[in-house]
Enzyme design. Structure first.
Site, PDB file in Angstrom:
ATOM      1  N   GLY A   1       1.633  44.200  65.264  1.00  0.00           N
ATOM      2  CA  GLY A   1       1.387  45.586  64.880  1.00  0.00           C
ATOM      3  C   GLY A   1       2.272  46.016  63.721  1.00  0.00           C
ATOM      4  O   GLY A   1       2.614  45.204  62.859  1.00  0.00           O
TER       5      GLY A   1
ATOM      6  N   ASP B   1      -1.802  43.171  51.959  1.00  0.00           N
ATOM      7  CA  ASP B   1      -2.339  43.968  50.835  1.00  0.00           C
ATOM      8  C   ASP B   1      -3.455  44.897  51.323  1.00  0.00           C
ATOM      9  O   ASP B   1      -3.573  46.039  50.859  1.00  0.00           O
ATOM     10  CB  ASP B   1      -2.871  43.045  49.744  1.00  0.00           C
ATOM     11  CG  ASP B   1      -1.795  42.102  49.237  1.00  0.00           C
ATOM     12  OD1 ASP B   1      -0.612  42.513  49.244  1.00  0.00           O
ATOM     13  OD2 ASP B   1      -2.120  40.960  48.859  1.00  0.00           O
TER      14      ASP B   1
ATOM     15  N   ASN C   1       7.007  43.299  55.191  1.00  0.00           N
ATOM     16  CA  ASN C   1       6.724  42.570  56.429  1.00  0.00           C
ATOM     17  C   ASN C   1       8.063  42.067  56.963  1.00  0.00           C
ATOM     18  O   ASN C   1       9.131  42.417  56.423  1.00  0.00           O
ATOM     19  CB  ASN C   1       5.686  41.457  56.207  1.00  0.00           C
ATOM     20  CG  ASN C   1       6.214  40.321  55.341  1.00  0.00           C
ATOM     21  OD1 ASN C   1       7.414  40.234  55.066  1.00  0.00           O
ATOM     22  ND2 ASN C   1       5.341  39.441  54.923  1.00  0.00           N
TER      23      ASN C   1
ATOM     24  N   SER D   1      -9.569  41.864  57.894  1.00  0.00           N
ATOM     25  CA  SER D   1      -9.586  41.013  56.691  1.00  0.00           C
ATOM     26  C   SER D   1      -9.227  39.564  57.023  1.00  0.00           C
ATOM     27  O   SER D   1      -9.585  38.650  56.292  1.00  0.00           O
ATOM     28  CB  SER D   1      -8.626  41.565  55.623  1.00  0.00           C
ATOM     29  OG  SER D   1      -7.295  41.204  55.940  1.00  0.00           O
TER      30      SER D   1
HETATM   31  O1  RIB Z   1      -0.577  38.773  49.356  1.00  0.00           O
HETATM   32  C1  RIB Z   1      -1.448  37.732  49.013  1.00  0.00           C
HETATM   33  C2  RIB Z   1      -1.329  37.445  47.549  1.00  0.00           C
HETATM   34  O2  RIB Z   1      -0.026  36.941  47.306  1.00  0.00           O
HETATM   35  C3  RIB Z   1      -2.265  36.398  47.043  1.00  0.00           C
HETATM   36  O3  RIB Z   1      -3.476  36.930  46.581  1.00  0.00           O
HETATM   37  C4  RIB Z   1      -1.447  35.700  45.960  1.00  0.00           C
HETATM   38  O4  RIB Z   1      -1.972  35.829  44.681  1.00  0.00           O
HETATM   39  C5  RIB Z   1      -0.047  36.282  46.065  1.00  0.00           C
HETATM   40  O5  RIB Z   1       0.181  37.234  45.123  1.00  0.00           O
END
Ligand code: RIB
Length: 309
Positions: free
Chosen positions: A226, A253, A185, A283
């Site tokens: 974006g 994630d 990011n 999300s």
């Molecule tokens: O990217 C989010 C995550 O960052 C969270 O779930 C936390 O555990 C950290 O690892």
């Protein structure tokens, strides 16, 4: 055949406090709400990939405390293969106190615990499973020596390798340039290059620097703006989708896990990026990380509604 995705990385338990203010030293204040959930960048990416339809393998370490066995069960409840998730005696599980403000923006402190004991030997033990994968996903909540070892392993075994350099930190670029995709990011891109990334133009310059250093494909995620997809030939800004964000934790994630699946299904990068951007944006409309990720059929409905918008 569903895509086979392997994640070598972290598993945490997230302790999320929703608050409009932060205490000064010595001060106690009231928060608005609290949420306890399974998290960790690696585990979240594994769950996103699984919910998008992949067969998923997790390679991780958890502690022998309340959270460790529960984390293993959580993987199993999603149908993620946790054969290579080991419970380490004498260590705490990884935990993440998280603070979410009224705009949905998060601040996270990760205590690595057992994640910090994931070693290259653990990757070697999981080799037969990892060699079968279409893609190995890595992040930086485990020791860098393990990350670098896994990058070399993926290269030697011709398995696509995707690195999410989170949390941001300076890296050995000789090792990192061996990955197929680097997906930071803004702040993570800045931590690697030293260049500020505050807008798409700066992201372009930063991506260009990374390509000059030897990376083949770079995607800099830019939150609600974006994602910038760049290689030696071009840089393309793929706009995000408008949503009412409640909690942005884990959106990165969601992007990584879903992107790996869309790519393994044979979609072109730009299309995979667009879809992953929507998966990530959606999300943020729910609280938590893994529990805010959509099942594939729900995602497909949203995609049909919004594609082309
Ligand atoms: O990217 C989010 C995550 O960052 C969270 O779930 C936390 O555990 C950290 O690892």
């Amino acid at each position: 055949m569903p895509p086979r995705i392997a994640v070598v990385g972290s598993a945490n338990v997230d302790l999320t406090t929703f608050t409009d203010a932060f205490p000064r030293p010595g001060e106690t204040i009231f928060g608005k709400a609290f949420d306890l959930g399974f998290g960790g960048k690696g585990a979240n990416q594994a769950v996103a990939a699984r919910l998008c339809g992949a067969d998923v393998q997790m390679v991780a370490k958890v502690g022998n405390d309340l959270f460790g066995p529960a984390t293993v069960k959580n993987f199993q409840s999603f149908g993620i293969d946790a054969t290579n998730v080991h419970i380490e005696d004498g260590l705490s599980s990884g935990v993440a106190p998280i603070f979410v403000d009224k705009t949905g923006q998060n601040r996270i402190i990760v205590v690595k615990g057992a994640n910090d004991s994931l070693r290259p030997e653990d990757v070697e033990r999981a080799a037969p499973a990892l060699q079968q994968a279409d893609c190995i996903i890595l992040q930086l909540e485990v020791p860098l020596s393990t990350v670098y070892h896994t990058i070399r392993f993926a290269k030697a075994n011709r398995v696509r390798c995707l690195l999410n350099p989170a949390p941001g930190q300076p890296l050995d670029m000789k090792q990192v340039t061996q990955v197929d995709y680097l997906i930071p990011n803004e702040s993570e891109a800045e931590a690697i290059t030293g260049l500020p990334v505050r807008n798409p133009d700066e992201a372009r310059q930063c991506a260009q620097r990374l390509i000059q250093q030897g990376l083949r494909q770079v995607i800099i995620t830019l939150g609600a703006t974006g994602a910038l997809l760049a290689n030696s030939g071009k840089a393309e800004l793929i706009p995000s989708f408008p949503v009412n964000a409640k909690d942005t934790t884990g959106a990165g994630d969601a992007f990584i896990g879903s992107f790996a699946v869309f790519l393994a299904e044979g979609l072109a990068e730009a299309e995979a990026t667009r879809r992953a951007s929507l998966y990530a944006a959606l999300s943020t409309t729910k609280v938590g990380t893994q529990k805010s990720f959509l099942q594939r059929p729900e995602f497909e409905k949203e995609w049909k509604k919004r594609a082309g918008s």
